[in-house]
Design a protein around this motif. Structure first.
Motif, short mmCIF file in Angstrom:
data_model
loop_
_atom_site.label_atom_id
_atom_site.label_comp_id
_atom_site.label_asym_id
_atom_site.label_seq_id
_atom_site.Cartn_x
_atom_site.Cartn_y
_atom_site.Cartn_z
N GLU A 253 0.82 -1.21 0.00
CA GLU A 253 0.00 0.00 0.00
C GLU A 253 0.86 1.27 0.00
OE1 GLU A 253 -0.55 -2.65 1.87
OE2 GLU A 253 -2.38 -3.32 0.81
N GLU A 254 1.93 1.26 0.80
CA GLU A 254 2.81 2.43 0.83
C GLU A 254 3.56 2.58 -0.49
OE1 GLU A 254 5.37 2.86 4.17
OE2 GLU A 254 3.77 2.59 5.66
N VAL A 255 3.86 1.47 -1.13
CA VAL A 255 4.51 1.53 -2.45
C VAL A 255 3.59 2.21 -3.45
CG1 VAL A 255 5.43 0.17 -4.37
CG2 VAL A 255 5.95 -0.51 -2.02
N LEU A 256 2.32 1.82 -3.43
CA LEU A 256 1.36 2.42 -4.35
C LEU A 256 1.18 3.92 -4.07
CD1 LEU A 256 -1.31 -0.45 -4.44
CD2 LEU A 256 0.28 0.21 -6.26
N GLU A 257 1.19 4.29 -2.79
CA GLU A 257 1.09 5.70 -2.44
C GLU A 257 2.30 6.49 -2.98
OE1 GLU A 257 0.66 5.99 1.76
OE2 GLU A 257 -1.25 4.87 1.81
N ALA A 258 3.45 5.89 -2.86
CA ALA A 258 4.66 6.56 -3.36
C ALA A 258 4.61 6.70 -4.87
CB ALA A 258 5.90 5.77 -2.94
N PHE A 259 4.11 5.67 -5.55
CA PHE A 259 4.01 5.73 -7.01
C PHE A 259 3.00 6.80 -7.44
CE2 PHE A 259 1.79 4.22 -10.90
CZ PHE A 259 2.86 4.38 -11.80
N ALA A 260 1.93 6.95 -6.65
CA ALA A 260 0.92 7.95 -6.97
C ALA A 260 1.51 9.35 -6.92
CB ALA A 260 -0.25 7.84 -6.00
N VAL A 261 2.49 9.56 -6.05
CA VAL A 261 3.16 10.86 -5.97
C VAL A 261 4.16 11.01 -7.11
CG1 VAL A 261 4.69 12.31 -4.56
CG2 VAL A 261 2.85 11.00 -3.47
#
Length: 914
Positions: A517-525
């Motif tokens: 989930e944190e990986v996806l959040e980082a990718f979204a940024v």
């Protein structure tokens, strides 16, 4: 490390042989017969518990207590169980040195369960006697007619010292050397080396004027730091040639516990010997071949080789061997080709090597040598001859000797064959011209000379300045201290990046995430392609190699540009991790933007640690298709840019960098800078046990670390070469001018400023310092002054920012050379003519006096010309005693720094010599 009492070993006025009898197989009897047969002129005595009046005509007593006079040297040949007690008795009786020839002491055990050889060492230390052995062949000093061995033959006098470890190898070397006419100044083996070791003997021989070269046969080196310190001093003044046996684990005399990341210990010895300026050869034959060229040929001004022969075949063999050893052929000038053409057949190849023809006469050989001697591109010449029916080999040999005499050429020869060319070889030997039996041996010996000069050059190369010794790295120090306090011996991936980043190594920007989930959040940024690496406990350990046959673990997926691809990749990375490292704790994911670096040529660089040799810098290839271990090369810290480039040059990846990089010189410099920085990290933070950057790649800013791992140890690792002692730096303000000056140890990088300092001095100041007028100081002269071993030598310089330009200038220097026993140091001081009256001389001398006193040195001595009034005033101010030396016409200076603690120290200081 000590030369204590070694003069009694090498130059004894009296010898007692313990355990000698007249039985033909008695070990002591063999030694006694060799002493008598060799013509030893000193006093001899035998000790044997049987009541003999004499043994072979030498007086005999039953006990050590019955010795009528004090004895310099004892030779012990009694059964193993009696030796420790005998050594103790000898020491208590005032005998200074002993040679213990008794064997089997590594396999015989005392009551404590330890091998008896350790009991011998304890007895020697307790009673103050020095011991060579046990299990040694003994000692020969041919010039003194001293043959204290059980060898089957004696050595002839000469200028070469041999130190071995194996008695059987030593016996074969005696035969070999006699056949070649090689003589020895000293010949001995260490055996088990419980007391007197390589470093003690090398220290003694380095100062011995009768020894021109030192030959070493090494099986193991118990104390590499002491060995390195001694041999670096010796190799600066005379060739040191070594054979190191035990290249593979199966042949090692003592099994070596390998450091992480290495598969063999031999490359470590290679790196150490090269760093010490020692020529390492592959066997005893090569040792004597190298000795021929190193002692009979002049310094090589160029490395190219010219070859002439009376046929094509010998020349082809020589060229093949030269190419295999990465040597080079000299290129002939057009004038040389034209002049040779006037004397050779029209069909000759007009290039090197030169075929003189089957029927080449003595006159043609002589003419060819003289023509080549005129070519400035040619400095080394191999002359070969194969026997023929038409010419006499001795006449041709004489013609070559006469033609070469007086030229600047380094000439060596190869007269092929055996029975018909022996007279010619004897002619070369008498003329001092190296000669060999076949082209391969001749070229190999020449390349040994080339290699020796290369390693010697590394001792005097002046590196460019790179490492910032004044930078603040307190964050790294605190980070490591806190980890060890928490009993955490691996830094996290993030902490490891912080360490190398604080030292100036570029790293890829990285985001750390605990889950998908944190990986996806980082990718979204980010909203751009990313690379994902799974981090677990084992991945934070450096230099971990896969087991043979193990499928390569894939811990990174690159160039992901969608959420679906990211989710699938994280799942794949988890499966890989659980399959390969199920017991390694999961630590999260590391996210990096793709294309932060330009890929291609990948390096693996880092630090590992050896139990004996301390920290090692490693460098080599990286990448999925590369066997990383096969290209891994080793160097000893501390490194400078010259040494780092030399380490890099030995790797396969260096060739790829040269051939395929768009900016090869910039990339080579970037890798070298990284290696120097790693060296500095492990010196500053000795608790770092291992460090790996894998891979090191390149971007527009230079080298960049993609992934980093660091582990730690409670026990600090100390390099075997002392690093720059930064703690000795000190700032002062000159009272007269108010100028701010740093007094610090000299660095190799100080060579340009040091050279300018000497060349700007007045002729009178130069005469006061060097006792003669000197107009010029070569780069090599000054490199010797600034490339120092901080263990034995110390130089403090006073530097200040230039007032008229950028950079620093040297205003003064003080130097000391300390003997191996730390008893006496000799000093020399010099201050810039413009600084007279500023008190700089006092500040430099006081700094050195405080340093030497703290180091435990007993005396500081120096010599001053009688008309050097300023120096005499300075000496009086500092408390030196002065005495006029009529023999040398100088004033001797003496300052007591510490009181000697032992009798032998007082005795040595009173003698003022060995």
């Amino acid at each position: 490390m000590s030369t204590r009492y070694l003069e009694s070993l090498f130059n004894p006025d009296s010898i007692v042989v313990i355990g000698a009898s007249e039985r033909s197989d008695n070990l002591g009897g063999m030694v006694l017969r060799n002493l008598l047969g060799g013509g030893y002129a000193g006093r001899l005595l035998v000790i044997n518990r049987n009541q003999y009046d004499n043994v072979h005509g030498v007086p005999c007593v039953r006990k050590v207590s019955q010795m009528p006079e004090k004895t310099d040297l004892a030779i012990v040949c009694t059964p193993p169980e009696t030796v420790p007690k005998m050594v103790r008795k000898l020491g208590e009786a005032g005998v200074r040195t002993a040679i213990v020839m008794t064997g089997g002491m590594s396999r015989s055990h005392s009551k404590t369960g330890q091998p008896l050889m350790y009991s011998v060492r304890k007895a020697a230390r307790d009673s103050g006697i020095r011991v060579l052995g046990p299990n040694t062949i003994g000692l020969m000093v041919p010039a003194r007619k001293l043959n204290a061995t059980y060898a089957h033959m004696g050595a002839i006098p000469g200028k070469v010292a041999f130190i071995g470890q194996s008695g059987t190898i030593a016996s074969s070397i005696l035969d070999w050397a006699f056949a070649r006419g090689v003589g020895f100044s000293y010949f001995l083996t260490l055996g088990d080396g419980m007391d007197i070791d390589h470093d003690d003997l090398i220290d003694y021989l380095a100062q011995d004027s009768s020894t021109r070269a030192i030959l070493l046969h090494l099986e193991h080196i118990p104390n590499p730091r002491r060995f390195m310190s001694a041999v670096r001093v010796a190799s600066r003044t005379k060739p040191v040639i070594a054979v190191k046996s035990g290249r593979v684990p199966e042949s090692e005399w003592m099994p070596h516990v390998l450091p992480v990341g290495l598969t063999q210990s031999d490359p470590i010895y290679d790196a150490m010997l090269q760093r010490a300026g020692v020529l390492r050869v592959d066997g005893l034959g090569q040792m004597f071949d190298a000795l021929e060229t190193l002692t009979r040929m002049r310094t090589l001004r160029k490395e190219g080789l010219a070859i002439i022969a009376n046929g094509v075949g010998p020349g082809v063999l020589a060229v093949d061997r030269l190419a295999a050893l990465e040597g080079e052929l000299s290129q002939f000038s057009e004038d040389t080709i034209t002049e040779l053409a006037d004397h050779l057949p029209r069909y000759w190849t007009r290039k090197n090597p030169v075929d003189l023809g089957y029927d080449a006469s003595p006159e043609l050989y002589a003419r060819a040598v003289k023509i080549l001697a005129k070519d400035t591109q040619i400095t080394n010449l191999l002359v070969m001859y194969a026997p023929t029916l038409t010419e006499d080999s001795l006449q041709i040999a004489d013609a070559v000797v006469q033609a070469a005499r007086g030229t600047r050429l380094n000439v060596f020869t190869c007269w092929l064959g055996q029975s018909t060319v022996m007279d010619a070889r004897d002619e070369f030997y008498r003329a001092g011209v190296p000669s060999f039996f076949n082209p391969e041996k001749a070229v190999t010996a020449f390349m040994q000379h080339v290699r020796h000069q290369r390693v010697q050059r590394l001792l005097t190369e002046t590196p460019e300045s790179f490492t910032d010794h004044l930078a603040d790295r307190s964050h790294t120090r605190r980070l490591v201290t806190e980890a060890l306090r928490d009993r955490r011996y691996c830094l996290t991936n993030q902490e490891s990046r912080e360490v190398i980043r604080e030292y100036g190594i570029n790293t890829i920007d990285t985001i750390y995430c605990d889950d998908v989930e944190e990986v996806l959040e980082a990718f979204a940024v980010e909203r751009r392609p990313i690379d994902i690496t799974l981090i677990h406990e084992q991945s934070c350990v450096p230099l971990v190699a896969l087991s043979p046959g193990q499928r390569r673990y894939k811990g990174t997926v690159q160039k992901l540009n969608s959420e679906g691809a990211i989710i699938d990749s994280c799942r794949f990375l988890m499966e890989e991790y659980q399959k390969h490292y199920p017991d390694s704790g999961f630590l999260g994911f590391a996210i990096q933007r793709s294309y932060q670096h330009v890929g291609g040529i990948e390096f693996s660089v880092g630090i590992t640690r050896d139990e004996l040799f301390g920290p090692l810098v490693v460098c080599g290839a990286a990448g999925a298709q590369i066997n990383v271990l096969s290209d891994r090369q080793i160097a000893l810290p501390p490194l400078n840019m010259v040494l780092a480039r030399e380490l890099l040059r030995r790797t396969y990846m260096y060739k790829l960098l040269n051939e395929h990089s768009l900016k090869p010189e910039e990339d080579i410099r970037a890798v070298a800078e990284t290696l120097v920085t790693l060296s500095q990290i492990v010196i500053d933070i000795p608790e770092i046990r291992g460090l790996e950057i894998l891979p090191l790649l390149f971007n527009d800013d230079g080298a960049v670390a993609v992934n980093v791992a660091i582990d730690l140890s409670d026990k600090p690792g100390k390099p075997i070469i002392q690093a720059y002692p930064r703690e000795l730096e000190e700032w002062i303000v000159l009272p007269k001018s108010g100028r701010r000056v740093i007094i610090r140890p000299v660095l190799a990088e100080d060579e340009p400023a040091h050279r300018a300092f000497h060349e700007l001095q007045s002729p009178e100041s130069i005469r006061y310092r060097f006792f003669q007028y000197r107009k010029h100081f070569s780069r090599e002269d000054v490199a010797q002054m600034v490339q120092i071993d901080y263990d034995r030598e110390m130089v403090f310089i006073a530097n200040a920012p230039r007032e008229d330009a950028e950079g620093e200038e040297t205003l003064g220097t003080v130097r000391t050379w300390t003997d191996a026993d730390n008893l006496r140091c000799e000093f020399a001081v010099m201050v810039h003519d413009n600084m007279k009256g500023e008190g700089l001389g006092v500040a430099l001398m006081q700094k050195m006096i405080d340093y030497c006193r703290a180091k435990g040195t007993v005396e500081m001595v120096g010599n001053v010309l009688p008309d050097n009034v300023p120096m005499l005033r300075l000496a009086e101010h500092l408390g030196f005693e002065t005495r006029y030396n009529a023999e040398e016409d100088v004033i001797d200076l003496l300052l007591i720094l510490n009181e000697p603690e032992k009798d032998w120290q007082r005795e040595r200081l009173d003698q003022g010599s060995h």
